[in-house]
Scaffold this active site. Structure first.
Site, PDB file in Angstrom:
ATOM      1  N   HIS A  59      -1.660   2.973   8.277  1.00 56.73           N
ATOM      2  CA  HIS A  59      -2.807   3.444   7.502  1.00 56.73           C
ATOM      3  C   HIS A  59      -2.658   3.173   6.008  1.00 56.73           C
ATOM      4  CE1 HIS A  59      -6.049   6.706   6.769  1.00 56.73           C
ATOM      5  NE2 HIS A  59      -5.781   6.132   5.618  1.00 56.73           N
TER       6      HIS A  59
ATOM      7  N   GLU B 199      13.802  -3.487  -9.483  1.00 57.36           N
ATOM      8  CA  GLU B 199      12.888  -2.447  -9.945  1.00 57.36           C
ATOM      9  C   GLU B 199      12.704  -1.315  -8.945  1.00 57.36           C
ATOM     10  OE1 GLU B 199      12.167  -6.100 -12.231  1.00 57.36           O
ATOM     11  OE2 GLU B 199      12.344  -5.667 -10.086  1.00 57.36           O
TER      12      GLU B 199
ATOM     13  N   HIS C 159      -4.422   1.586   0.520  1.00 54.41           N
ATOM     14  CA  HIS C 159      -3.989   0.869   1.719  1.00 54.41           C
ATOM     15  C   HIS C 159      -3.326  -0.465   1.362  1.00 54.41           C
ATOM     16  CE1 HIS C 159      -7.852   3.015   3.295  1.00 54.41           C
ATOM     17  NE2 HIS C 159      -6.831   3.846   3.276  1.00 54.41           N
TER      18      HIS C 159
ATOM     19  N   HIS D 241      -4.031   7.688  -3.130  1.00 55.80           N
ATOM     20  CA  HIS D 241      -3.925   7.167  -1.768  1.00 55.80           C
ATOM     21  C   HIS D 241      -4.674   5.848  -1.691  1.00 55.80           C
ATOM     22  CE1 HIS D 241      -4.206   6.669   2.531  1.00 55.80           C
ATOM     23  NE2 HIS D 241      -5.505   6.848   2.521  1.00 55.80           N
TER      24      HIS D 241
ATOM     25  N   GLU E  50      -9.745  13.424   3.121  1.00 55.14           N
ATOM     26  CA  GLU E  50      -8.331  13.598   2.810  1.00 55.14           C
ATOM     27  C   GLU E  50      -8.099  14.562   1.647  1.00 55.14           C
ATOM     28  OE1 GLU E  50      -7.718   9.483   2.490  1.00 55.14           O
ATOM     29  OE2 GLU E  50      -7.410   9.225   4.641  1.00 55.14           O
TER      30      GLU E  50
END
Length: 214
Positions: A152, A111, A83, A81, A58
């Site tokens: 993902h 928030e 998950h 990044h 990535e």
């Protein structure tokens, strides 16, 4: 490595460990990058990548996201990044519509609007590790600090590792509250109203995405 603040390095260690402990970086999933302030004319390897290891697939998405975000806010040097479980789950059960998803997350806690007033960007499901998904993510990064990769994970940007991780935490907490509501039957008797969202934005001095407030 004086061009990288040592605090950044400590923060990277802290947030990646916490992300793993939260279950958001199973095995070797997830990645983080920092745009350094060198001239960009060369790369140097300081540690790692033994035994034929390579950077994450990535990596192109990180590079493209940095380029896109640089045009929006040059102080936002971190791309992360991972998950987050409940956020990913929403991509299976909710329409992949930026306005709808943003409003759901905004209304789960005060928030949310304060931390990501732009809302969240969403791309279609795409094969990770390709230039195509990098281009799609970068296009969203020109407008949003958070991008959903359906089924993902999440991409987020910030000025330092702690801020970026806090952004992801806020999104995931809102998704967890929504998941809990659904587990309790999904019958919402009261929530944060549209007018209250506008009042929140005004009180905290943020500019909420007007397209999503309507």
């Amino acid at each position: 490595m004086k061009f990288i603040d040592s605090k950044f390095m400590r923060d990277i260690c802290n947030v990646t460990k916490q992300s793993y402990d939260n279950g958001w970086d199973e095995r070797n999933g997830g990645n983080i990058s920092i745009r350094i302030t060198e001239d960009g004319k060369h790369a140097d390897l300081y540690w790692g990548y033994e035994d034929g290891a390579k950077p994450t697939s990535e990596f192109p998405t990180h590079l493209m996201s940095h380029i896109a975000r640089l045009k929006t806010d040059k102080n936002q040097r971190v791309v992360m990044h991972c998950h987050p479980t409940n956020f990913i789950a929403m991509s299976f059960t909710q329409t992949l519509d930026e306005k709808r998803l943003s409003r759901i997350l905004w209304k789960m806690q005060a928030e949310s609007l304060v931390v990501f007033p732009e809302g969240i960007g969403v791309i279609p499901y795409m094969t990770p590790g390709t230039n195509e998904i990098g281009e799609a993510t970068a296009a969203k990064m020109s407008e949003f600090k958070v991008v959903m990769w359906p089924h993902h994970g999440i991409f987020a940007v910030g000025s330092d590792p702690d801020e970026t991780f806090g952004l992801i935490e806020t999104v995931e907490k809102a998704a967890l509250i929504f998941t809990t509501i659904q587990a309790q039957g999904g019958n919402i008797l009261q929530d944060i109203t549209n007018e209250e969202l506008k009042e929140l934005a005004q009180a905290f001095g943020v500019t909420a995405n007007s397209k999503f407030l309507k």
